[in-house]
Design a protein around this motif. Structure first.
Motif, PDB file in Angstrom:
ATOM      1  N   UNK A  85      65.583  35.220  36.403  1.00 44.17           N
ATOM      2  CA  UNK A  85      66.220  35.211  34.929  1.00 44.17           C
ATOM      3  C   UNK A  85      67.898  35.504  34.915  1.00 44.17           C
ATOM      4  N   UNK A  86      68.160  36.293  36.056  1.00 47.13           N
ATOM      5  CA  UNK A  86      69.637  36.583  35.956  1.00 47.13           C
ATOM      6  C   UNK A  86      70.411  35.116  36.335  1.00 47.13           C
ATOM      7  N   UNK A  87      69.896  34.151  36.617  1.00 44.02           N
ATOM      8  CA  UNK A  87      70.761  32.744  36.855  1.00 44.02           C
ATOM      9  C   UNK A  87      70.528  31.992  35.368  1.00 44.02           C
ATOM     10  N   UNK A  88      70.141  32.460  34.484  1.00 42.62           N
ATOM     11  CA  UNK A  88      69.991  32.059  33.204  1.00 42.62           C
ATOM     12  C   UNK A  88      70.835  32.704  32.366  1.00 42.62           C
ATOM     13  N   UNK A  89      71.754  31.771  31.394  1.00 41.34           N
ATOM     14  CA  UNK A  89      72.433  32.264  30.142  1.00 41.34           C
ATOM     15  C   UNK A  89      71.907  31.388  28.938  1.00 41.34           C
ATOM     16  N   UNK A  90      71.266  32.259  27.984  1.00 45.81           N
ATOM     17  CA  UNK A  90      71.192  31.451  26.685  1.00 45.81           C
ATOM     18  C   UNK A  90      72.117  31.477  25.523  1.00 45.81           C
ATOM     19  N   UNK A  91      71.926  30.353  24.657  1.00 47.09           N
ATOM     20  CA  UNK A  91      73.063  30.328  23.833  1.00 47.09           C
ATOM     21  C   UNK A  91      72.694  29.223  22.536  1.00 47.09           C
ATOM     22  N   UNK A  92      73.389  29.240  21.619  1.00 45.98           N
ATOM     23  CA  UNK A  92      73.232  28.205  20.583  1.00 45.98           C
ATOM     24  C   UNK A  92      73.642  26.878  21.096  1.00 45.98           C
ATOM     25  N   UNK A 229      62.956  17.815  21.038  1.00 47.21           N
ATOM     26  CA  UNK A 229      62.831  17.553  19.705  1.00 47.21           C
ATOM     27  C   UNK A 229      63.237  18.801  18.724  1.00 47.21           C
ATOM     28  N   UNK A 230      64.294  19.692  19.052  1.00 45.93           N
ATOM     29  CA  UNK A 230      64.519  20.982  18.325  1.00 45.93           C
ATOM     30  C   UNK A 230      66.102  21.092  18.141  1.00 45.93           C
ATOM     31  N   UNK A 231      66.937  19.794  17.861  1.00 49.22           N
ATOM     32  CA  UNK A 231      68.300  19.827  17.643  1.00 49.22           C
ATOM     33  C   UNK A 231      68.545  20.993  16.730  1.00 49.22           C
ATOM     34  N   UNK A 232      67.605  21.061  15.410  1.00 44.91           N
ATOM     35  CA  UNK A 232      68.169  21.986  14.523  1.00 44.91           C
ATOM     36  C   UNK A 232      67.892  23.303  14.910  1.00 44.91           C
ATOM     37  N   UNK A 233      66.900  23.738  16.069  1.00 48.20           N
ATOM     38  CA  UNK A 233      66.744  25.256  16.286  1.00 48.20           C
ATOM     39  C   UNK A 233      68.014  25.742  16.941  1.00 48.20           C
ATOM     40  N   UNK A 234      69.007  24.749  17.715  1.00 54.32           N
ATOM     41  CA  UNK A 234      69.960  25.297  18.603  1.00 54.32           C
ATOM     42  C   UNK A 234      69.785  26.188  19.603  1.00 54.32           C
ATOM     43  N   UNK A 257      71.360  34.271  18.576  1.00 52.91           N
ATOM     44  CA  UNK A 257      70.153  33.156  18.663  1.00 52.91           C
ATOM     45  C   UNK A 257      68.998  33.623  17.542  1.00 52.91           C
ATOM     46  N   UNK A 258      68.740  32.651  16.848  1.00 57.28           N
ATOM     47  CA  UNK A 258      67.701  32.878  15.871  1.00 57.28           C
ATOM     48  C   UNK A 258      66.428  33.169  16.510  1.00 57.28           C
ATOM     49  N   UNK A 259      65.423  34.006  15.839  1.00 57.17           N
ATOM     50  CA  UNK A 259      64.420  34.519  16.383  1.00 57.17           C
ATOM     51  C   UNK A 259      63.319  33.442  16.556  1.00 57.17           C
TER      52      UNK A 259
END
Length: 370
Positions: A85-92, A229-234, A257-259
């Motif tokens: 998981x330390x190889x992963x960065x999450x963003x909008x 199919x989640x373009x609006x979720x960002x 990030x939105x919950x």
């Protein structure tokens, strides 16, 4: 009306820019309703029913901030890709991560190598941080790996951008070529490898995770906006070495990030059966778009994405007339912005009813454009 007097000189010198004018804005400007939304490379097939059910179950938790470490999603992505998981960065979305990468790497005047006519939002971020774009023309409608490599070496570029598969042309390189390109780049050049469309690409076009995971000058970008199919979720993420992934923590918006978006992404990742099914529907829709183009005397280009670029047989003015003419019928599409790519129009996949509208309107528009 004048602005605040102490904006930075850089900001004062930038134009007001929206890299992609949305269909909503076009509706407002032209007083026309979009009936077929097949221009923004979204997935009109939508997310899996299991994703919608998960959103509904968790909607009441929207009052809470998201976990600022995105621990659960990073863990799920790590298991999916066989990394830590330390190889992963999450963003909008990838767009948000691109802005953060440019902020981390680029100082005013620094060279950034990309393709001429490539993804405009990346260019927008480079301009916003004062970088100097060095562009390489496409070769045979796909990104010129040799040209990009030569430019990176010549400019001692801190940042290089490559999309595989490519937007806006839908073209792609095989995995071995992409891997060789990444390994040939100077150590001082950080490669952004944008793989937003990798789920819809043919086998053998995406390097394995192991092929590049150890390179400290490679960031691989993925998204839930396209096939999932989640373009609006960002929701986007980077796969990188430990040091690169953790570097985002120095500058990112930790509550960005939105919950509910995280809930959606977790459910989407779990439902790989739906992903397989929708990738098949995307491929079938690509084929139908190509058939419609051929029936109207146009030339569809091979595509590994969720859209098809179509050579309209003229120049940018002719392509623009087609784009504008289709909008008169409520059919929203787009086109590349730079010659010679702008001889094409670009049509995103979508449900049959929307492609029916495209098929009905296109011959009428072509007659008017000629």
């Amino acid at each position: 009306m004048s602005g605040f007097s102490r904006f930075t000189p850089l900001v004062n010198g930038l134009p007001t820019t929206i890299p992609f004018v949305g269909p909503e804005a076009i509706e407002r400007q032209r007083g026309l309703a979009v009936r077929a939304r097949i221009g923004a490379n979204e997935s009109g097939f939508g997310p899996a029913p299991t994703v919608l059910a998960a959103i509904a179950r968790k909607a009441g938790e929207t009052w809470m901030y998201n976990d600022p470490e995105s621990y659960e999603l990073r863990e799920a992505l790590a298991l999916h890709h066989g990394v830590s998981r330390d190889n992963i960065a999450v963003g909008g979305g990838i767009d948000g991560l691109l802005g953060e990468i440019v902020r981390m790497v680029i100082e005013p005047g620094a060279a950034v190598v990309t393709s001429l006519g490539g993804y405009p939002t990346f260019n927008y971020h480079v301009n916003g941080y004062g970088g100097r774009l060095v562009t390489v023309p496409y070769a045979n409608d796909r990104e010129d790996l040799d040209g990009l490599l030569e430019a990176a070496r010549r400019e001692d570029a801190p940042l290089v951008y490559l999309a595989n598969p490519d937007n806006p042309m839908g073209s792609w390189w095989d995995a071995d070529s992409v891997t060789a390109f990444a390994r040939a780049l100077p150590d001082r050049s950080l490669l952004i490898l944008d793989e937003a469309y990798c789920e819809t690409a043919p086998a053998g076009s995406t390097p394995s995770i192991d092929a590049l995971i150890g390179l400290p000058n490679v960031l691989r970008m993925r998204t839930f906006s396209k096939a999932y199919g989640l373009a609006g979720a960002r929701v986007g993420y980077a796969i990188a070495t430990l040091g690169n992934a953790q570097a985002f923590d120095k500058i990112r918006n930790h509550f960005g990030m939105a919950r509910i978006s995280t809930v959606a992404a977790l459910a989407a990742l779990e439902d790989q059966a739906y992903l397989k099914d929708v990738v098949g529907r995307i491929a079938a829709a690509r084929d139908r778009i190509s058939d419609i183009a051929r029936k109207n005397g146009l030339t569809p280009l091979p595509s590994a994405t969720n859209f098809v670029a179509i050579d309209a047989g003229g120049d940018g003015t002719h392509a623009r007339a087609i784009v504008d003419g289709l909008m008169e019928h409520g059919v929203f599409i787009r086109m590349p912005g730079v010659a010679p790519l702008n001889r094409c129009i670009r049509v995103s996949v979508g449900p049959s009813a929307e492609l029916d509208l495209f098929e009905e309107a296109l011959p009428k528009v072509l007659r008017a454009a000629r």
